[in-house]
Design an enzyme around this catalytic site. Structure first.
Site, PDB file in Angstrom:
ATOM      1  N   LYS A 174      -3.523 -15.073 -10.262  1.00  0.00           N
ATOM      2  CA  LYS A 174      -3.645 -13.926 -11.297  1.00  0.00           C
ATOM      3  C   LYS A 174      -2.500 -14.154 -12.428  1.00  0.00           C
ATOM      4  O   LYS A 174      -2.994 -13.757 -13.706  1.00  0.00           O
ATOM      5  CB  LYS A 174      -3.553 -12.403 -10.861  1.00  0.00           C
ATOM      6  CG  LYS A 174      -4.696 -11.957  -9.881  1.00  0.00           C
ATOM      7  CD  LYS A 174      -4.397 -10.706  -9.449  1.00  0.00           C
ATOM      8  CE  LYS A 174      -5.430 -10.129  -8.539  1.00  0.00           C
ATOM      9  NZ  LYS A 174      -5.354  -8.840  -7.834  1.00  0.00           N
ATOM     10  N   ARG A 175      -1.501 -14.595 -12.076  1.00  0.00           N
ATOM     11  CA  ARG A 175      -0.335 -14.683 -12.954  1.00  0.00           C
ATOM     12  C   ARG A 175      -0.470 -15.915 -13.833  1.00  0.00           C
ATOM     13  O   ARG A 175      -0.484 -16.099 -15.022  1.00  0.00           O
ATOM     14  CB  ARG A 175       0.882 -14.938 -12.390  1.00  0.00           C
ATOM     15  CG  ARG A 175       2.019 -14.913 -13.277  1.00  0.00           C
ATOM     16  CD  ARG A 175       3.601 -14.677 -12.345  1.00  0.00           C
ATOM     17  NE  ARG A 175       3.379 -13.406 -11.670  1.00  0.00           N
ATOM     18  CZ  ARG A 175       4.415 -13.169 -11.010  1.00  0.00           C
ATOM     19  NH1 ARG A 175       5.435 -13.877 -10.524  1.00  0.00           N
ATOM     20  NH2 ARG A 175       4.464 -12.039 -10.358  1.00  0.00           N
TER      21      ARG A 175
END
Length: 477
Positions: free
Chosen positions: A259-260
């Site tokens: 996600k990052r």
């Protein structure tokens, strides 16, 4: 068959999570079962505002219509539907406390009053001794009197699962086959946290049983936790569901899609201009293969072909180039007007839907994303500034002849669609004896300012006769 997608409201819907939701949906639809959306919000430190709404909207955009659970009603409020609710875990605390108390009474769980400092020191010592990090069962040996005194004094506590020593726990996974663990390698899992909320491991077992879930489909990272769940089912006297663990979705560096560090949210793909049916088709093939030769499959085709036996154990590579190819393929299937309607929100230069349909007709074959409509339509809205070399070409004798003839033909024509422009260009070739680059290049430069581009006759139809004459006059004058 009853399956569930049970995300935590900690942000946007990750494509790995969407794949889990999709596989649940495909399995339920294939066998006439029910799919439930449950919200697992017991980790109160990680909650994100509007995350539930974002999750529901993402699933809706992708075309997943579940049967029970959490919804957004017509007044944009979060509501629930189904006979096994509540479907939000924070609204089920009394249920979890009842089952936790039963386990304590059975001696299958116990109160633990150890401080965070003691637990940190214990784990550090175990790490230094290269031991498996796990709780040492210190509080298991407290007397009932000691427990009562600590509870009456208001001491902070958790409730832990009491795993037996040196016991093999085994289960059959629908993807990874027979799996076994020894309890010597497993911690006494916290079931109820100090804030009164259950951990995932406890709540998931209670909820899946009470909601009559038959198949638990989730990522392979949960395999190591499954023996705790199996043991909880056993000591509570409950029948365990079937387990289906899915291979990890990897980026092109073969690292877990993050996600990052990766654009990995469904909302990211929507904002970039991917079609929901293309994303769904692509995500379905991340770890699963059909026996069909054609990889382009509608939702109905995916449902028809979906089979747990064809899920791979190997990590699935998220190949953006393949997704782009698939998205372009779906774009080409749209008629011009329908595609114009879904491209309209991406368009930075306002125009009518009719005008945009003509633009789509010219550029559709070059589109990969819906957002490509902007750069592809730019020559239609705004003519490029010509280079000195291009100006010299337009000053040539042949170019002047072509442009004058083009102007005259446009002025004398009635209905100017792309086919009419194609006829005009051919008639100039016949009448003036000019063809090839000498014919097409001056027309394209005069009307778009570019040397190359989409189908010239379709581009001209999209620009329109009035603007075409203005641009041609610029050069003739």
């Amino acid at each position: 068959m009853r399956v569930r997608f049970a995300p935590s409201p900690t942000g946007y819907l990750h494509v790995g999570g969407y794949r889990t939701a999709l596989y649940n949906y495909l399995l339920a639809r294939k066998y006439g079962g029910k799919m439930i959306l449950r919200i697992e919000d017991t980790d109160r430190t990680r909650l994100v505002d509007d995350a539930i709404e974002n999750l529901i909207q993402a699933l809706s955009w992708c075309g997943l219509e579940y049967d029970e659970g959490v919804y957004i009603d017509c007044e944009d409020n979060i509501s629930q539907k189904g006979q096994y609710g509540p479907y939000i875990q924070s609204q089920r605390l009394d249920i979890y406390k009842k089952y936790a108390q039963k386990l304590v009474e059975q001696k299958d769980a116990y109160y633990c009053f150890c401080s965070k400092e003691r637990l940190d020191n214990l784990r550090q010592e175990q790490a230094e001794n290269k031991e498996t990090p796990k709780y040492d069962k210190k509080c298991l040996h407290l007397t009932q009197k000691e427990i009562s005194e600590k509870l009456e004094a208001g001491e902070e506590y958790v409730i832990r699962l009491n795993l037996p020593a040196d016991t093999v726990i085994e289960f059959d996974d629908e993807v990874f086959g027979h799996i076994s663990f020894n309890t010597n390698d497993i911690d006494d899992q916290v079931l109820i946290k100090s804030d009164g909320y259950p951990t995932y491991h406890f709540a998931v077992v209670i909820d899946d049983y009470l909601m009559k879930i038959t198949h638990v489909i989730r990522g392979e990272e949960w395999i190591s936790s499954t023996p705790k769940h199996i043991y909880l089912y056993k000591v509570l006297g409950l029948e365990a569901p079937k387990f289906v663990h899915l291979p990890t979705v990897l980026n092109t560096n073969r690292k877990k899609l993050s996600k990052r560090n990766d654009d990995a949210a469904v909302e990211d793909f929507k904002a970039k201009g991917y079609l929901p049916q293309a994303l769904t088709n692509f995500v379905a093939l991340l770890g699963w293969s059909s026996n069909e030769q054609d990889e382009i499959m509608s939702m109905d085709k995916l449902i028809e072909n979906f089979d747990l036996s064809r899920i791979s154990k190997s990590g699935a590579i998220f190949d953006v180039e393949k997704l782009n190819w698939m998205n372009a393929s779906y774009i080409k299937e749209y008629d011009n007007y329908s595609l114009a309607k879904i491209c309209m929100p991406f368009l930075k230069t306002p125009c009518s839907i009719e005008k945009l349909s003509l633009i789509i007709d010219a550029v559709k074959d070059k589109m990969v994303l819906l957002s490509d409509i902007n750069n592809l339509s730019e020559p239609i809205f705004f003519k490029e500034k010509l280079s000195d070399e291009s100006i010299s070409l337009l000053l040539s004798e042949k170019s002047v002849i072509v442009l004058n003839q083009l102007k005259e033909s446009i002025e004398n024509a009635d209905d100017l669609n792309s086919q009419a422009f194609q006829t005009i260009i051919r008639s100039i070739q016949t009448k003036c004896g000019i063809k090839g680059k000498d014919l097409y290049m001056p027309i394209r430069l005069a009307v778009t300012g570019e040397e190359h581009g989409a189908d010239l006759a379709k581009i001209m139809a999209a620009i329109g006769s009035e603007e075409l004459l203005r641009r041609i006059d610029e050069h003739i004058n």
